[in-house]
Design a protein around this motif. Structure first.
Motif, PDB file in Angstrom:
ATOM      1  N   GLN A   1      49.309  37.426  49.989  1.00  9.60           N
ATOM      2  CA  GLN A   1      50.108  37.752  51.171  1.00  9.60           C
ATOM      3  C   GLN A   1      49.369  38.784  52.023  1.00  9.60           C
ATOM      4  O   GLN A   1      48.902  39.799  51.510  1.00  9.60           O
ATOM      5  N   LEU A   2      49.286  38.495  53.303  1.00  5.18           N
ATOM      6  CA  LEU A   2      48.758  39.438  54.298  1.00  5.18           C
ATOM      7  C   LEU A   2      49.935  39.867  55.191  1.00  5.18           C
ATOM      8  O   LEU A   2      50.448  39.070  55.986  1.00  5.18           O
TER       9      LEU A   2
ATOM     10  N   PRO B   1      51.540  41.863  58.252  1.00  7.83           N
ATOM     11  CA  PRO B   1      51.150  42.507  59.517  1.00  7.83           C
ATOM     12  C   PRO B   1      51.798  43.890  59.668  1.00  7.83           C
ATOM     13  O   PRO B   1      52.718  44.267  58.942  1.00  7.83           O
ATOM     14  N   THR B   2      51.299  44.627  60.670  1.00  3.92           N
ATOM     15  CA  THR B   2      51.883  45.937  60.983  1.00  3.92           C
ATOM     16  C   THR B   2      53.310  45.755  61.503  1.00  3.92           C
ATOM     17  O   THR B   2      53.634  44.784  62.199  1.00  3.92           O
TER      18      THR B   2
ATOM     19  N   LEU C   1      56.769  44.810  50.230  1.00  5.15           N
ATOM     20  CA  LEU C   1      55.366  44.825  50.631  1.00  5.15           C
ATOM     21  C   LEU C   1      55.225  45.400  52.035  1.00  5.15           C
ATOM     22  O   LEU C   1      55.878  44.941  52.983  1.00  5.15           O
ATOM     23  N   GLY C   2      54.348  46.443  52.160  1.00  3.00           N
ATOM     24  CA  GLY C   2      54.041  47.002  53.461  1.00  3.00           C
ATOM     25  C   GLY C   2      52.851  46.315  54.089  1.00  3.00           C
ATOM     26  O   GLY C   2      52.300  45.349  53.546  1.00  3.00           O
ATOM     27  N   PRO C   3      52.394  46.779  55.254  1.00  9.58           N
ATOM     28  CA  PRO C   3      51.247  46.140  55.925  1.00  9.58           C
ATOM     29  C   PRO C   3      49.999  46.166  55.066  1.00  9.58           C
ATOM     30  O   PRO C   3      49.702  47.159  54.397  1.00  9.58           O
ATOM     31  N   GLY C   4      49.260  45.049  55.033  1.00 14.36           N
ATOM     32  CA  GLY C   4      48.016  44.976  54.277  1.00 14.36           C
ATOM     33  C   GLY C   4      47.935  43.727  53.398  1.00 14.36           C
ATOM     34  O   GLY C   4      48.732  42.789  53.525  1.00 14.36           O
ATOM     35  N   PHE C   5      46.958  43.740  52.473  1.00 13.48           N
ATOM     36  CA  PHE C   5      46.699  42.608  51.579  1.00 13.48           C
ATOM     37  C   PHE C   5      47.431  42.833  50.255  1.00 13.48           C
ATOM     38  O   PHE C   5      47.390  43.926  49.681  1.00 13.48           O
ATOM     39  N   HIS C   6      48.089  41.760  49.785  1.00 10.17           N
ATOM     40  CA  HIS C   6      48.831  41.854  48.524  1.00 10.17           C
ATOM     41  C   HIS C   6      48.640  40.541  47.748  1.00 10.17           C
ATOM     42  O   HIS C   6      48.615  39.450  48.334  1.00 10.17           O
TER      43      HIS C   6
END
Length: 318
Positions: free
Chosen positions: A27-28, A30-31, A47-52
């Motif tokens: 999961q990517l 977005p801001t 999940l916050g902004p970034g790669f997961h």
């Protein structure tokens, strides 16, 4: 043979599905976005902004929440005012998600819920107000709606920034009545303004006439004061001149031969006055006892008058 083909096909499908799940687990975010992850149907994490990377087949992104401030239209609704006038009111809500978990699990649809609560609150507030007040107190209505929505912010995981009423539409008959009322009010204000203008003009004219009369009277008073001061100064000058003349005469009389000169001057004045009494230039005025000229002149003698100079009088009095 057929069984082998079927088994190979099933294995291929399973391989493709497994690959899809592995890809899906990446999961990517977005801001200004938040993803809610469930593991086997239970909330796992946000999940916050970034790669997961998630656990395939077990983790699933259940909700995707937008954290930016958003605008939600409140559809027009019919409301009745305190004086039983039907109006149609619509508005706009500005809100944002502050708690993605509560926004996902605390309410089924926070947008729909916020709109419904804003509509019911607006109806309740307008029902306590007269029609004229609804147009004048829009800010108060907006504030009350925001206050009611703020009570649900924590439970719904949102924050209501503001609420604005867009339109308050009245029936055409009410609009016509309001227009007639405003026309009458404008005519009344125009009449009052005109009368106040006439009143002000009359007062100004009266004030002008009053000031003119005061100025004329003050000018006349000043003129008389100036004339009186002029006469007083003239009298004072004459008195001073007379005093100086008398003093000079007194000094002349005390000088040698002064009395004889004054005696002669008095005789000349006497004869001059006699000549003025004649009506005709040919008339002659003769004293009753012309033969006693010495007695007449003796009557004009200065010996019978005690003339003391002012300075000597002051010394004697001292």
């Amino acid at each position: 043979m057929i069984i082998n083909y079927i088994s190979q096909g099933v294995l291929g499908i399973l391989a493709i599905y497994t690959l899809y799940k592995f890809i899906q687990s990446i999961q990517l975010v977005p801001t200004q976005k938040a993803y809610i992850v469930e593991r086997l149907g239970k909330y796992q994490k946000t999940l916050g902004p970034g790669f997961h990377a998630l656990l395939p087949f077990f983790d699933q992104v259940k909700y995707r929440q937008d954290l930016k401030e958003e605008t939600i239209e409140v559809e027009p609704q019919e409301c009745f005012t305190k004086d039983n006038v039907k109006v149609e009111v619509d508005g706009v809500i500005y809100l944002s998600v502050t708690d993605p978990v509560n926004a996902s699990y605390g309410i089924t649809n926070y947008r729909f819920a916020a709109v419904q609560l804003a509509q019911t609150t607006t109806r309740s507030i307008i029902g306590t107000m007269d029609l004229d007040d609804t147009f004048e107190d829009r800010a108060m209505i907006n504030k009350e709606v925001v206050s009611v929505l703020a009570e649900m912010e924590q439970a719904w995981g949102i924050r209501v920034h503001r609420y604005e009423i867009k339109n308050i539409v009245t029936p055409r008959t009410i609009q016509n009545a309001m227009e007639r009322q405003m026309t009458a009010e404008r005519e009344r204000r125009a009449t009052i303004a005109k009368s106040e203008g006439v009143k002000g003009s009359t007062i100004n004219d009266a004030e002008g006439e009053k000031r003119e009369i005061i100025n004329v009277s003050e000018g006349e008073m000043q003129r008389r004061i100036n004339e009186a001061e002029g006469v007083a100064q003239e009298i004072e000058s004459l008195a001073e001149a007379t005093a100086v003349s008398i003093e000079q005469i007194a000094e002349a009389l005390n000088s040698p031969k002064g009395k004889e000169a004054m005696q002669m001057r008095l005789a000349e004045k006497y004869i001059s006055q006699l000549s003025k009494l004649a009506d005709d230039k040919n008339d002659i005025i003769i004293p009753t006892d012309i033969t006693n000229y010495d007695a007449i002149m003796a009557g004009l003698s200065l010996d019978k008058i005690s003339i003391v100079p002012e300075k000597e009088s002051a010394k004697n009095s001292g």
